[in-house]
Design a protein around this motif. Structure first.
Motif, PDB file in Angstrom:
ATOM      1  N   THR A  23      -7.182 -21.472 -51.246  1.00  0.00           N
ATOM      2  CA  THR A  23      -8.482 -21.472 -51.914  1.00  0.00           C
ATOM      3  C   THR A  23      -9.488 -22.153 -51.010  1.00  0.00           C
ATOM      4  OG1 THR A  23      -7.596 -21.451 -54.159  1.00  0.00           O
ATOM      5  CG2 THR A  23      -9.765 -22.407 -53.879  1.00  0.00           C
ATOM      6  N   ILE A  24     -10.649 -21.550 -50.904  1.00  0.00           N
ATOM      7  CA  ILE A  24     -11.723 -22.063 -50.062  1.00  0.00           C
ATOM      8  C   ILE A  24     -12.952 -22.229 -50.941  1.00  0.00           C
ATOM      9  CG2 ILE A  24     -13.129 -21.625 -48.022  1.00  0.00           C
ATOM     10  CD1 ILE A  24     -10.788 -19.350 -47.535  1.00  0.00           C
ATOM     11  N   ARG A  25     -13.473 -23.456 -51.012  1.00  0.00           N
ATOM     12  CA  ARG A  25     -14.701 -23.721 -51.777  1.00  0.00           C
ATOM     13  C   ARG A  25     -15.758 -24.216 -50.798  1.00  0.00           C
ATOM     14  NH1 ARG A  25     -13.822 -23.825 -57.589  1.00  0.00           N
ATOM     15  NH2 ARG A  25     -16.077 -23.753 -57.565  1.00  0.00           N
ATOM     16  N   ALA A  26     -16.908 -23.562 -50.801  1.00  0.00           N
ATOM     17  CA  ALA A  26     -17.988 -23.943 -49.896  1.00  0.00           C
ATOM     18  C   ALA A  26     -19.247 -23.174 -50.269  1.00  0.00           C
ATOM     19  CB  ALA A  26     -17.598 -23.633 -48.447  1.00  0.00           C
ATOM     20  N   MET A  60     -13.949 -15.000 -55.306  1.00  0.00           N
ATOM     21  CA  MET A  60     -13.524 -15.505 -56.608  1.00  0.00           C
ATOM     22  C   MET A  60     -14.701 -15.995 -57.445  1.00  0.00           C
ATOM     23  SD  MET A  60     -10.332 -14.878 -56.452  1.00  0.00           S
ATOM     24  CE  MET A  60      -9.438 -15.799 -57.685  1.00  0.00           C
ATOM     25  N   SER A  61     -15.733 -16.532 -56.808  1.00  0.00           N
ATOM     26  CA  SER A  61     -16.940 -16.999 -57.484  1.00  0.00           C
ATOM     27  C   SER A  61     -17.996 -17.219 -56.400  1.00  0.00           C
ATOM     28  CB  SER A  61     -16.661 -18.292 -58.270  1.00  0.00           C
ATOM     29  OG  SER A  61     -16.502 -19.398 -57.409  1.00  0.00           O
ATOM     30  N   PRO A  62     -19.241 -17.548 -56.781  1.00  0.00           N
ATOM     31  CA  PRO A  62     -20.290 -17.693 -55.762  1.00  0.00           C
ATOM     32  C   PRO A  62     -19.990 -18.724 -54.671  1.00  0.00           C
ATOM     33  CG  PRO A  62     -21.272 -17.490 -57.919  1.00  0.00           C
ATOM     34  CD  PRO A  62     -19.787 -17.611 -58.138  1.00  0.00           C
ATOM     35  N   ASP A  63     -19.073 -19.653 -54.946  1.00  0.00           N
ATOM     36  CA  ASP A  63     -18.736 -20.638 -53.916  1.00  0.00           C
ATOM     37  C   ASP A  63     -17.229 -20.718 -53.651  1.00  0.00           C
ATOM     38  OD1 ASP A  63     -17.836 -21.907 -56.210  1.00  0.00           O
ATOM     39  OD2 ASP A  63     -18.724 -23.845 -55.710  1.00  0.00           O
ATOM     40  N   GLU A  64     -16.517 -19.639 -53.931  1.00  0.00           N
ATOM     41  CA  GLU A  64     -15.059 -19.680 -53.783  1.00  0.00           C
ATOM     42  C   GLU A  64     -14.505 -18.368 -53.245  1.00  0.00           C
ATOM     43  OE1 GLU A  64     -11.041 -20.480 -56.478  1.00  0.00           O
ATOM     44  OE2 GLU A  64     -12.998 -20.468 -57.443  1.00  0.00           O
ATOM     45  N   LEU A  65     -13.613 -18.513 -52.267  1.00  0.00           N
ATOM     46  CA  LEU A  65     -12.862 -17.389 -51.716  1.00  0.00           C
ATOM     47  C   LEU A  65     -11.388 -17.696 -51.857  1.00  0.00           C
ATOM     48  CD1 LEU A  65     -14.812 -16.971 -48.346  1.00  0.00           C
ATOM     49  CD2 LEU A  65     -15.042 -15.532 -50.385  1.00  0.00           C
ATOM     50  N   LEU A  72       4.190 -17.327 -43.348  1.00  0.00           N
ATOM     51  CA  LEU A  72       4.373 -17.841 -41.988  1.00  0.00           C
ATOM     52  C   LEU A  72       3.050 -18.147 -41.292  1.00  0.00           C
ATOM     53  CD1 LEU A  72       7.279 -15.525 -40.781  1.00  0.00           C
ATOM     54  CD2 LEU A  72       7.426 -17.939 -41.447  1.00  0.00           C
ATOM     55  N   ASP A  73       1.953 -17.553 -41.750  1.00  0.00           N
ATOM     56  CA  ASP A  73       0.639 -17.753 -41.130  1.00  0.00           C
ATOM     57  C   ASP A  73      -0.188 -18.835 -41.819  1.00  0.00           C
ATOM     58  OD1 ASP A  73       1.357 -15.644 -39.487  1.00  0.00           O
ATOM     59  OD2 ASP A  73       0.210 -14.161 -40.638  1.00  0.00           O
ATOM     60  N   ARG A  74       0.356 -19.445 -42.865  1.00  0.00           N
ATOM     61  CA  ARG A  74      -0.403 -20.387 -43.691  1.00  0.00           C
ATOM     62  C   ARG A  74      -0.969 -21.565 -42.907  1.00  0.00           C
ATOM     63  NH1 ARG A  74       3.008 -22.006 -48.161  1.00  0.00           N
ATOM     64  NH2 ARG A  74       4.279 -22.711 -46.437  1.00  0.00           N
ATOM     65  N   ASP A  75      -0.132 -22.287 -42.189  1.00  0.00           N
ATOM     66  CA  ASP A  75      -0.582 -23.518 -41.530  1.00  0.00           C
ATOM     67  C   ASP A  75      -1.694 -23.253 -40.523  1.00  0.00           C
ATOM     68  OD1 ASP A  75       1.257 -24.887 -43.063  1.00  0.00           O
ATOM     69  OD2 ASP A  75       2.755 -25.023 -41.458  1.00  0.00           O
ATOM     70  N   GLU A  76      -1.518 -22.214 -39.717  1.00  0.00           N
ATOM     71  CA  GLU A  76      -2.530 -21.866 -38.717  1.00  0.00           C
ATOM     72  C   GLU A  76      -3.851 -21.492 -39.393  1.00  0.00           C
ATOM     73  OE1 GLU A  76      -3.279 -18.412 -35.397  1.00  0.00           O
ATOM     74  OE2 GLU A  76      -1.215 -18.995 -35.831  1.00  0.00           O
ATOM     75  N   ALA A  77      -3.765 -20.697 -40.459  1.00  0.00           N
ATOM     76  CA  ALA A  77      -4.970 -20.283 -41.177  1.00  0.00           C
ATOM     77  C   ALA A  77      -5.660 -21.471 -41.840  1.00  0.00           C
ATOM     78  CB  ALA A  77      -4.626 -19.218 -42.218  1.00  0.00           C
ATOM     79  N   GLN A  78      -4.881 -22.336 -42.450  1.00  0.00           N
ATOM     80  CA  GLN A  78      -5.469 -23.503 -43.110  1.00  0.00           C
ATOM     81  C   GLN A  78      -6.196 -24.384 -42.091  1.00  0.00           C
ATOM     82  OE1 GLN A  78      -2.753 -25.596 -45.655  1.00  0.00           O
ATOM     83  NE2 GLN A  78      -4.360 -26.849 -46.534  1.00  0.00           N
ATOM     84  N   HIS A  79      -5.602 -24.561 -40.924  1.00  0.00           N
ATOM     85  CA  HIS A  79      -6.244 -25.353 -39.871  1.00  0.00           C
ATOM     86  C   HIS A  79      -7.543 -24.680 -39.417  1.00  0.00           C
ATOM     87  CE1 HIS A  79      -6.706 -27.998 -36.453  1.00  0.00           C
ATOM     88  NE2 HIS A  79      -6.844 -26.920 -35.684  1.00  0.00           N
ATOM     89  N   MET A  86     -16.084 -27.769 -40.656  1.00  0.00           N
ATOM     90  CA  MET A  86     -16.503 -29.053 -40.080  1.00  0.00           C
ATOM     91  C   MET A  86     -18.024 -29.182 -40.173  1.00  0.00           C
ATOM     92  SD  MET A  86     -13.917 -30.719 -39.370  1.00  0.00           S
ATOM     93  CE  MET A  86     -13.613 -31.809 -38.030  1.00  0.00           C
ATOM     94  N   GLY A  87     -18.473 -30.288 -40.705  1.00  0.00           N
ATOM     95  CA  GLY A  87     -19.898 -30.524 -40.860  1.00  0.00           C
ATOM     96  C   GLY A  87     -20.485 -29.938 -42.133  1.00  0.00           C
ATOM     97  N   GLU A  88     -19.681 -29.231 -42.904  1.00  0.00           N
ATOM     98  CA  GLU A  88     -20.118 -28.639 -44.167  1.00  0.00           C
ATOM     99  C   GLU A  88     -19.385 -29.313 -45.317  1.00  0.00           C
ATOM    100  OE1 GLU A  88     -22.408 -26.273 -44.736  1.00  0.00           O
ATOM    101  OE2 GLU A  88     -22.820 -25.951 -42.617  1.00  0.00           O
ATOM    102  N   HIS A  89     -20.000 -29.297 -46.486  1.00  0.00           N
ATOM    103  CA  HIS A  89     -19.319 -29.764 -47.683  1.00  0.00           C
ATOM    104  C   HIS A  89     -18.449 -28.616 -48.180  1.00  0.00           C
ATOM    105  CE1 HIS A  89     -18.613 -31.948 -51.386  1.00  0.00           C
ATOM    106  NE2 HIS A  89     -18.923 -30.845 -52.053  1.00  0.00           N
ATOM    107  N   GLY A  90     -17.139 -28.834 -48.211  1.00  0.00           N
ATOM    108  CA  GLY A  90     -16.265 -27.755 -48.633  1.00  0.00           C
ATOM    109  C   GLY A  90     -14.841 -28.235 -48.843  1.00  0.00           C
ATOM    110  N   LEU A  91     -13.989 -27.299 -49.195  1.00  0.00           N
ATOM    111  CA  LEU A  91     -12.600 -27.616 -49.523  1.00  0.00           C
ATOM    112  C   LEU A  91     -11.729 -26.433 -49.125  1.00  0.00           C
ATOM    113  CD1 LEU A  91     -10.706 -29.563 -51.250  1.00  0.00           C
ATOM    114  CD2 LEU A  91     -11.251 -28.063 -53.162  1.00  0.00           C
ATOM    115  N   VAL A  92     -10.607 -26.740 -48.483  1.00  0.00           N
ATOM    116  CA  VAL A  92      -9.602 -25.739 -48.131  1.00  0.00           C
ATOM    117  C   VAL A  92      -8.280 -26.271 -48.662  1.00  0.00           C
ATOM    118  CG1 VAL A  92      -8.382 -24.587 -46.241  1.00  0.00           C
ATOM    119  CG2 VAL A  92     -10.848 -25.012 -46.061  1.00  0.00           C
ATOM    120  N   VAL A  93      -7.676 -25.554 -49.642  1.00  0.00           N
ATOM    121  CA  VAL A  93      -6.472 -26.055 -50.306  1.00  0.00           C
ATOM    122  C   VAL A  93      -5.413 -24.966 -50.374  1.00  0.00           C
ATOM    123  CG1 VAL A  93      -5.533 -27.008 -52.459  1.00  0.00           C
ATOM    124  CG2 VAL A  93      -7.826 -27.639 -51.725  1.00  0.00           C
ATOM    125  N   ASP A  94      -4.202 -25.317 -49.974  1.00  0.00           N
ATOM    126  CA  ASP A  94      -3.058 -24.421 -50.113  1.00  0.00           C
ATOM    127  C   ASP A  94      -2.631 -24.441 -51.577  1.00  0.00           C
ATOM    128  OD1 ASP A  94      -0.669 -23.026 -49.998  1.00  0.00           O
ATOM    129  OD2 ASP A  94       0.373 -24.536 -48.812  1.00  0.00           O
TER     130      ASP A  94
END
Length: 177
Positions: A23-26, A60-65, A72-79, A86-94
């Motif tokens: 989940t990506i919130r930004a 998913m919503s105006p501020d969520e993807l 197997l690609d999770r860790d690389e994608a999350q990073h 970076m420099g933005e207010h946001g959230l990246v959560v597995d």
């Protein structure tokens, strides 16, 4: 004697494993393009999704993807997504462990979805993601070849599989349209 068609389920309901979900919130107006580049997919339109066949990025919503990809690609994608924010207010959560995924495949897969959700599944276009309820549980659905993919909370996975399977029982088709 019953018609042989009446003995087949309307669709096959199959649990899907091996996927990760992030989940990506930004503020998507500010960070959307950087996030899409990090995900390796185009930024979807509202209620849309983009895919390359193995990954899917859904609005998913105006501020969520939601990024769905091979586990197997999770860790690389999350990073990469975290770096893109970076420099933005946001959230990246597995959220992989908090979700359950099912495929509903078959000639009458839209009927199975229609029995449970306030959605005209037969008219749900490809490339669109719909957040809704299936009976008493929250879910998201979208088209895949031959049917639909459904995701919901893992805490309701048994219930979700049960209601999908029951909605697909042989002889329970909806009236011809």
């Amino acid at each position: 004697m019953a018609d042989m068609q009446d003995l087949r389920p309307l669709a096959l309901v199959t649990p899907v494993t091996g996927l990760a979900m992030i989940t990506i919130r930004a503020d998507l107006a500010r960070a959307g393009e950087a996030l899409a580049e990090a995900a390796g997919l185009a930024l979807p339109d509202p209620t849309g999704l983009t895919t390359d066949g193995s990954r899917m990025l859904g609005w998913m919503s105006p501020d969520e993807l939601l990024l769905i990809l091979p586990a197997l690609d999770r860790d690389e994608a999350q990073h990469a997504l975290t770096q893109a924010l970076m420099g933005e207010h946001g959230l990246v959560v597995d959220v992989s462990d908090a979700r359950a995924v099912f495929d509903v495949i078959g000639l009458h897969a839209a009927d199975v979805i229609a029995k449970l959700a306030p959605v005209d599944a037969a008219r749900l276009p490809e490339g669109r993601l719909r957040r809704t309820r299936l009976a008493q549980t929250a879910a998201a659905i979208w088209r895949i070849p031959g049917g639909f993919r459904v995701t919901g909370f893992r805490s309701t996975a048994d219930y979700l599989q049960l209601i999908l399977t029951n909605a697909a029982l042989p002889g329970s088709g909806l009236a011809p349209r």
